[in-house]
Design a protein around this motif. Structure first.
Motif, PDB file in Angstrom:
ATOM      1  N   GLU A   1       0.857  -1.198   0.000  1.00 52.80           N
ATOM      2  CA  GLU A   1       0.000   0.000   0.000  1.00 52.80           C
ATOM      3  C   GLU A   1       0.876   1.225   0.000  1.00 52.80           C
ATOM      4  O   GLU A   1       1.821   1.328   0.795  1.00 52.80           O
ATOM      5  N   LEU A   2       0.536   2.156  -0.834  1.00 55.27           N
ATOM      6  CA  LEU A   2       1.433   3.273  -1.084  1.00 55.27           C
ATOM      7  C   LEU A   2       0.613   4.535  -1.283  1.00 55.27           C
ATOM      8  O   LEU A   2      -0.402   4.527  -1.985  1.00 55.27           O
ATOM      9  N   ASP A   3       1.034   5.633  -0.641  1.00 61.04           N
ATOM     10  CA  ASP A   3       0.384   6.921  -0.892  1.00 61.04           C
ATOM     11  C   ASP A   3       1.023   7.553  -2.124  1.00 61.04           C
ATOM     12  O   ASP A   3       2.203   7.910  -2.088  1.00 61.04           O
ATOM     13  N   ALA A   4       0.263   7.698  -3.177  1.00 56.45           N
ATOM     14  CA  ALA A   4       0.818   8.280  -4.396  1.00 56.45           C
ATOM     15  C   ALA A   4      -0.308   8.687  -5.327  1.00 56.45           C
ATOM     16  O   ALA A   4      -1.315   7.983  -5.444  1.00 56.45           O
ATOM     17  N   THR A   5      -0.148   9.818  -5.989  1.00 57.38           N
ATOM     18  CA  THR A   5      -1.092  10.205  -7.037  1.00 57.38           C
ATOM     19  C   THR A   5      -0.812   9.293  -8.235  1.00 57.38           C
ATOM     20  O   THR A   5       0.246   8.647  -8.282  1.00 57.38           O
ATOM     21  N   PRO A   6      -1.702   9.246  -9.213  1.00 52.37           N
ATOM     22  CA  PRO A   6      -1.431   8.396 -10.383  1.00 52.37           C
ATOM     23  C   PRO A   6      -0.099   8.755 -11.054  1.00 52.37           C
ATOM     24  O   PRO A   6       0.641   7.847 -11.458  1.00 52.37           O
ATOM     25  N   GLU A   7       0.219  10.034 -11.117  1.00 50.52           N
ATOM     26  CA  GLU A   7       1.477  10.438 -11.768  1.00 50.52           C
ATOM     27  C   GLU A   7       2.683   9.959 -10.960  1.00 50.52           C
ATOM     28  O   GLU A   7       3.662   9.462 -11.514  1.00 50.52           O
ATOM     29  N   GLU A   8       2.591  10.126  -9.627  1.00 51.82           N
ATOM     30  CA  GLU A   8       3.692   9.680  -8.764  1.00 51.82           C
ATOM     31  C   GLU A   8       3.866   8.167  -8.853  1.00 51.82           C
ATOM     32  O   GLU A   8       4.986   7.657  -8.902  1.00 51.82           O
TER      33      GLU A   8
ATOM     34  N   PRO B   1      -0.633  -6.050 -10.703  1.00 48.09           N
ATOM     35  CA  PRO B   1      -2.046  -5.655 -10.654  1.00 48.09           C
ATOM     36  C   PRO B   1      -2.246  -4.681  -9.493  1.00 48.09           C
ATOM     37  O   PRO B   1      -1.546  -4.769  -8.482  1.00 48.09           O
ATOM     38  N   ARG B   2      -3.161  -3.750  -9.641  1.00 45.75           N
ATOM     39  CA  ARG B   2      -3.301  -2.720  -8.604  1.00 45.75           C
ATOM     40  C   ARG B   2      -4.733  -2.246  -8.496  1.00 45.75           C
ATOM     41  O   ARG B   2      -5.563  -2.477  -9.374  1.00 45.75           O
ATOM     42  N   TYR B   3      -4.999  -1.561  -7.387  1.00 46.18           N
ATOM     43  CA  TYR B   3      -6.310  -0.951  -7.155  1.00 46.18           C
ATOM     44  C   TYR B   3      -6.082   0.412  -6.534  1.00 46.18           C
ATOM     45  O   TYR B   3      -5.258   0.567  -5.641  1.00 46.18           O
ATOM     46  N   ARG B   4      -6.780   1.403  -7.008  1.00 47.67           N
ATOM     47  CA  ARG B   4      -6.579   2.756  -6.502  1.00 47.67           C
ATOM     48  C   ARG B   4      -7.822   3.239  -5.768  1.00 47.67           C
ATOM     49  O   ARG B   4      -8.951   3.092  -6.247  1.00 47.67           O
ATOM     50  N   ALA B   5      -7.624   3.836  -4.576  1.00 47.23           N
ATOM     51  CA  ALA B   5      -8.703   4.491  -3.828  1.00 47.23           C
ATOM     52  C   ALA B   5      -8.194   5.878  -3.478  1.00 47.23           C
ATOM     53  O   ALA B   5      -7.348   6.024  -2.606  1.00 47.23           O
ATOM     54  N   GLY B   6      -8.663   6.884  -4.169  1.00 42.64           N
ATOM     55  CA  GLY B   6      -8.157   8.246  -3.969  1.00 42.64           C
ATOM     56  C   GLY B   6      -6.675   8.277  -4.274  1.00 42.64           C
ATOM     57  O   GLY B   6      -6.254   7.815  -5.343  1.00 42.64           O
ATOM     58  N   ASN B   7      -5.876   8.784  -3.316  1.00 42.04           N
ATOM     59  CA  ASN B   7      -4.433   8.847  -3.554  1.00 42.04           C
ATOM     60  C   ASN B   7      -3.682   7.709  -2.885  1.00 42.04           C
ATOM     61  O   ASN B   7      -2.505   7.802  -2.603  1.00 42.04           O
ATOM     62  N   ARG B   8      -4.407   6.634  -2.606  1.00 43.25           N
ATOM     63  CA  ARG B   8      -3.735   5.452  -2.072  1.00 43.25           C
ATOM     64  C   ARG B   8      -3.830   4.361  -3.127  1.00 43.25           C
ATOM     65  O   ARG B   8      -4.873   4.162  -3.739  1.00 43.25           O
ATOM     66  N   THR B   9      -2.718   3.697  -3.349  1.00 45.17           N
ATOM     67  CA  THR B   9      -2.748   2.646  -4.357  1.00 45.17           C
ATOM     68  C   THR B   9      -2.285   1.331  -3.733  1.00 45.17           C
ATOM     69  O   THR B   9      -1.440   1.314  -2.851  1.00 45.17           O
ATOM     70  N   MET B  10      -2.916   0.234  -4.140  1.00 42.20           N
ATOM     71  CA  MET B  10      -2.569  -1.094  -3.659  1.00 42.20           C
ATOM     72  C   MET B  10      -1.942  -1.864  -4.814  1.00 42.20           C
ATOM     73  O   MET B  10      -2.535  -1.973  -5.883  1.00 42.20           O
ATOM     74  N   LEU B  11      -0.747  -2.389  -4.557  1.00 46.90           N
ATOM     75  CA  LEU B  11      -0.051  -3.172  -5.579  1.00 46.90           C
ATOM     76  C   LEU B  11       0.013  -4.618  -5.100  1.00 46.90           C
ATOM     77  O   LEU B  11       0.415  -4.871  -3.960  1.00 46.90           O
ATOM     78  N   TYR B  12      -0.391  -5.551  -5.935  1.00 50.20           N
ATOM     79  CA  TYR B  12      -0.457  -6.958  -5.526  1.00 50.20           C
ATOM     80  C   TYR B  12       0.711  -7.725  -6.126  1.00 50.20           C
ATOM     81  O   TYR B  12       0.985  -7.626  -7.329  1.00 50.20           O
TER      82      TYR B  12
ATOM     83  N   ARG C   1      13.860   4.709  -5.528  1.00 46.80           N
ATOM     84  CA  ARG C   1      13.603   5.749  -6.533  1.00 46.80           C
ATOM     85  C   ARG C   1      13.668   7.134  -5.898  1.00 46.80           C
ATOM     86  O   ARG C   1      13.178   7.314  -4.778  1.00 46.80           O
ATOM     87  N   PRO C   2      14.226   8.106  -6.588  1.00 52.19           N
ATOM     88  CA  PRO C   2      14.324   9.455  -6.004  1.00 52.19           C
ATOM     89  C   PRO C   2      12.939  10.020  -5.669  1.00 52.19           C
ATOM     90  O   PRO C   2      12.795  10.761  -4.699  1.00 52.19           O
ATOM     91  N   GLU C   3      11.921   9.639  -6.443  1.00 52.33           N
ATOM     92  CA  GLU C   3      10.571  10.181  -6.198  1.00 52.33           C
ATOM     93  C   GLU C   3       9.973   9.654  -4.890  1.00 52.33           C
ATOM     94  O   GLU C   3       8.946  10.157  -4.431  1.00 52.33           O
ATOM     95  N   PHE C   4      10.556   8.602  -4.319  1.00 49.24           N
ATOM     96  CA  PHE C   4       9.941   7.959  -3.140  1.00 49.24           C
ATOM     97  C   PHE C   4       9.823   8.925  -1.975  1.00 49.24           C
ATOM     98  O   PHE C   4       8.747   9.089  -1.377  1.00 49.24           O
ATOM     99  N   ASP C   5      10.946   9.572  -1.625  1.00 47.83           N
ATOM    100  CA  ASP C   5      10.902  10.712  -0.714  1.00 47.83           C
ATOM    101  C   ASP C   5      10.206  10.385   0.608  1.00 47.83           C
ATOM    102  O   ASP C   5       9.369  11.158   1.086  1.00 47.83           O
ATOM    103  N   ASP C   6      10.461   9.216   1.181  1.00 47.99           N
ATOM    104  CA  ASP C   6       9.942   8.867   2.507  1.00 47.99           C
ATOM    105  C   ASP C   6       8.427   8.883   2.637  1.00 47.99           C
ATOM    106  O   ASP C   6       7.896   9.205   3.702  1.00 47.99           O
TER     107      ASP C   6
END
Ligand SMILES: Nc1ncnc2c1ncn2[C@@H]1O[C@H](COP(=O)(O)OP(=O)(O)OP(=O)(O)O)[C@@H](O)[C@H]1O
Ligand SMILES: [Mg+2]
Length: 307
Positions: free
Chosen positions: A231-238, A251-262, A276-281
């Motif tokens: 589970e990761l907090d990220a916009t679609p672009e991020e 495979p993934r599922y998005r709910a708002g700005n939270r994304t689930m990667l299986y 990745r540099p974009e990860f940024d904690d």
């Protein structure tokens, strides 16, 4: 099969509540019927119980046509409806007694059964309090107790634990397990996926009046998603930037700005994303995939379709 539905459709005017449904419930299992609001679960249970007739198709319970042999079927079946059906002005003990008489029980046999059920659903402390003075949890347990009066071979529970506190839910689960161990077939609906995953041997996920997936919870997780979830907090672009360069996108599922990667193994994916540099904690956790993930992946986008 204890319950066998084939090609069952139920229409209310223009609305198709159940759409060419085929469903088989084998004896001795705890079977969970899942699905978003309006999927047709209650309508399906009502046809099995014989209070709603199918528009077309066949509903067989204990090998009998449910529409034609209503009494014979009901003698062997117990049901807790989505809405409690209780006599509000009298006590749990009196409700149980009245319902026992409906099942043609009387005398010592009836009295014994009433006392057993008061204990089984932990109602004894409130056995003589009028129902309309009881909390929702007690009322729900009484509704379940009533459905057990005739020692049913098939127990139907429509959202038995909605609105119950965690301790009462746990207690009710253990009662359901006990009944199942004793040979009762249980057919239940729930919106709590943790409940379905813990309690049910088999679940069927309904959407728009038909079953779209069926199997053991663990098997569904493996078939549709994967064992672990990141589970990761990220916009679609991020998200796009974070996953760039992966050979295979999970495979993934998005709910708002939270994304689930299986993924079958979260470790390498976590490491990869962290680098990745974009990860940024940002917030990221790994956990086992559960039935809720499968439910969302299969039905989530359809939720807003229901009026
Ligand atoms: N008596 C009725 N008259 C008209 N429409 C009905 C009737 N009963 C159910 N429906 C419609 O049939 C569809 C299925 O309803 P049903 O109650 O079976 O869904 P459900 O899966 O039990 O939903 P929930 O999770 O909210 O309990 C819904 O669109 C509902 O509005
Ligand atoms: Mg319902």
């Amino acid at each position: 099969m204890i319950v066998h539905l084939s090609g069952v459709t139920k229409r209310f005017g223009e609305r198709v509540a159940v759409d060419d449904l085929t469903l088989n419930v084998p004896a001795g299992v705890c079977f969970g019927l899942l699905g978003p609001n309006g999927a047709g679960k209650t309508t399906t249970l009502r046809m099995i119980y014989g209070v709603t007739l199918p528009t077309s198709g066949e509903v067989r319970v204990f090998g009998m046509d449910a529409a034609r042999h209503v009494r014979a079927v009901r003698r062997r079946l117990g049901v807790t409806l989505q809405q409690n059906v209780l006599i509000e002005t009298i006590s749990p003990r009196a409700n149980l007694t009245v319902f026992g008489r409906y099942h043609l029980m009387d005398g010592a046999d009836l009295a014994r059964r009433v006392e057993q059920l008061l204990d089984f659903l932990e109602l004894r402390s409130h056995a003589d309090v009028p129902v309309n003075k009881l909390s929702g949890g007690y009322q729900r347990r009484l509704a379940v107790a009533l459905s057990l009066m005739n020692r049913p071979e098939l127990l139907i529970l429509d959202e038995p634990t909605t609105g119950l506190d965690p301790a009462v839910r746990l207690a009710l689960w253990s009662r359901v397990r006990e009944l199942r161990r004793g040979g009762t077939t249980v057919l239940l609906t729930t919106h709590y996926m943790d409940e379905a995953q813990r309690l049910c041997d088999v679940v069927a996920i309904m959407s728009a009046g038909d079953v779209i997936a069926q199997g053991a919870p663990e098997a569904l997780i493996e078939r549709y998603l994967a064992r672990e979830t990141v589970e990761l907090d990220a916009t679609p672009e991020e998200e796009h930037a974070l996953l760039r360069g992966l050979e295979e996108s999970p495979p993934r599922y998005r709910a708002g700005n939270r994304t689930m990667l299986y993924t079958d193994e979260a470790g390498p994916l976590l490491e990869r994303i962290r680098k990745r540099p974009e990860f940024d904690d940002r917030a990221m956790v790994a956990r086992p995939t559960n039935l809720e993930d499968v439910f969302l992946a299969l039905t989530g986008t359809r939720l807003e379709d229901d009026p």
